[in-house]
Design an enzyme around this catalytic site. Structure first.
Site, short mmCIF file in Angstrom:
data_model
loop_
_atom_site.label_atom_id
_atom_site.label_comp_id
_atom_site.label_asym_id
_atom_site.label_seq_id
_atom_site.Cartn_x
_atom_site.Cartn_y
_atom_site.Cartn_z
N CYS A 43 0.91 -1.14 0.06
CA CYS A 43 0.16 -0.04 0.03
C CYS A 43 0.74 1.11 -0.16
O CYS A 43 1.97 1.33 0.70
CB CYS A 43 -0.88 -0.05 1.28
SG CYS A 43 -2.16 1.49 1.37
N ARG A 47 2.90 4.89 6.46
CA ARG A 47 3.14 4.03 7.56
C ARG A 47 3.78 2.75 7.32
O ARG A 47 3.96 1.83 8.09
CB ARG A 47 1.96 3.68 8.70
CG ARG A 47 1.50 5.13 9.08
CD ARG A 47 0.16 5.34 9.74
NE ARG A 47 -0.73 4.65 8.77
CZ ARG A 47 -2.16 4.53 9.04
NH1 ARG A 47 -2.54 4.53 10.13
NH2 ARG A 47 -2.88 4.11 7.97
N CYS A 102 -6.21 0.17 6.87
CA CYS A 102 -5.84 0.57 5.60
C CYS A 102 -6.89 1.52 5.10
O CYS A 102 -8.08 1.28 5.04
CB CYS A 102 -5.79 -0.48 4.28
SG CYS A 102 -5.45 -0.09 2.82
CO CO Z 1 -3.41 1.26 2.86
#
Ligand code: CO
Length: 213
Positions: A43, A47, A102
């Protein structure tokens, strides 16, 4: 306008000097080319920095990131990265790594409009629909989101296996394993979801691609 970006350039100077100090050959070796064993599909979330959380150095991991670590088979960017990684670099492992918390997954579960990105979120909503029987039954919202994060990763591993790029590698007996992992932004740990595919037979036969001859 604040100039926080200048800090990045300073950091870079310090980092480069440190690398050269630790290992004078470090950059000389890297100029010869790359032979990474891994392709990371993760992703874009800030983070989840692929190299940092896996302890990999420059040259060790080929990386593709997008919102919610999607493998969309009409995405020319993903396909180009995948093709180069498998056909040219001959990576041995492809890792789809999603993460709890997410934002893409959360947004896809909601009904709010975000503009252009809604077109991307549609792919994630479609994954929800495949698994709606299980997901709708989870009453606790937080648990439902976490499960959807996991199911989305599993789905993307399947979608990788459906590509002709991966299937042709398997057909030519190129060692290639595809994995689904989830990263927990709350404690920094990665969990292997145990959806490792090593050959075409791990996929439903409708997706098996034959050679043209
Ligand atoms: Co994400």
């Amino acid at each position: 306008m604040e100039k926080s970006y200048l800090k990045l350039l300073e950091n870079n100077k310090t980092w480069a000097a440190l690398q050269k100090n630790n290992d004078p050959e470090f950059f000389i070796e890297l100029t010869k080319g790359q032979t990474p064993d891994y392709l990371w599909i993760g992703c874009s979330d800030s983070r989840v920095p692929a190299n940092q959380i896996t302890g990999t150095k420059p040259g060790e991991m080929f990386v593709h990131r997008n919102i919610a670590n999607m493998v969309v088979h009409s995405d020319m960017n993903l396909l180009s990265v995948l093709s180069y990684a498998v056909d040219v670099l001959k990576v041995k492992h492809i890792i789809v790594c999603g993460h709890y918390g997410c934002g893409g997954i959360l947004a896809a579960m909601g009904n709010k409009q975000y503009g252009l990105i809604d077109n991307w979120l549609r792919h994630i909503k479609d994954v929800y629909i495949y698994h709606h029987a299980e997901l709708d039954n989870i009453k606790d919202k937080e648990k439902r989101v976490r499960r959807f994060v996991e199911l989305n990763i599993v789905e993307q591993v399947h979608d990788l296996g459906k590509t002709s790029i991966v299937q042709n590698a398997w057909k030519s007996e190129q060692p290639l394993h595809i994995h689904g992992w989830v990263y927990d932004t709350a404690d920094g740990e990665i969990i292997d979801l145990g959806v490792t595919f090593t050959c075409t037979k791990d996929l439903h036969s409708v997706y098996h691609l034959e050679n043209e001859d």
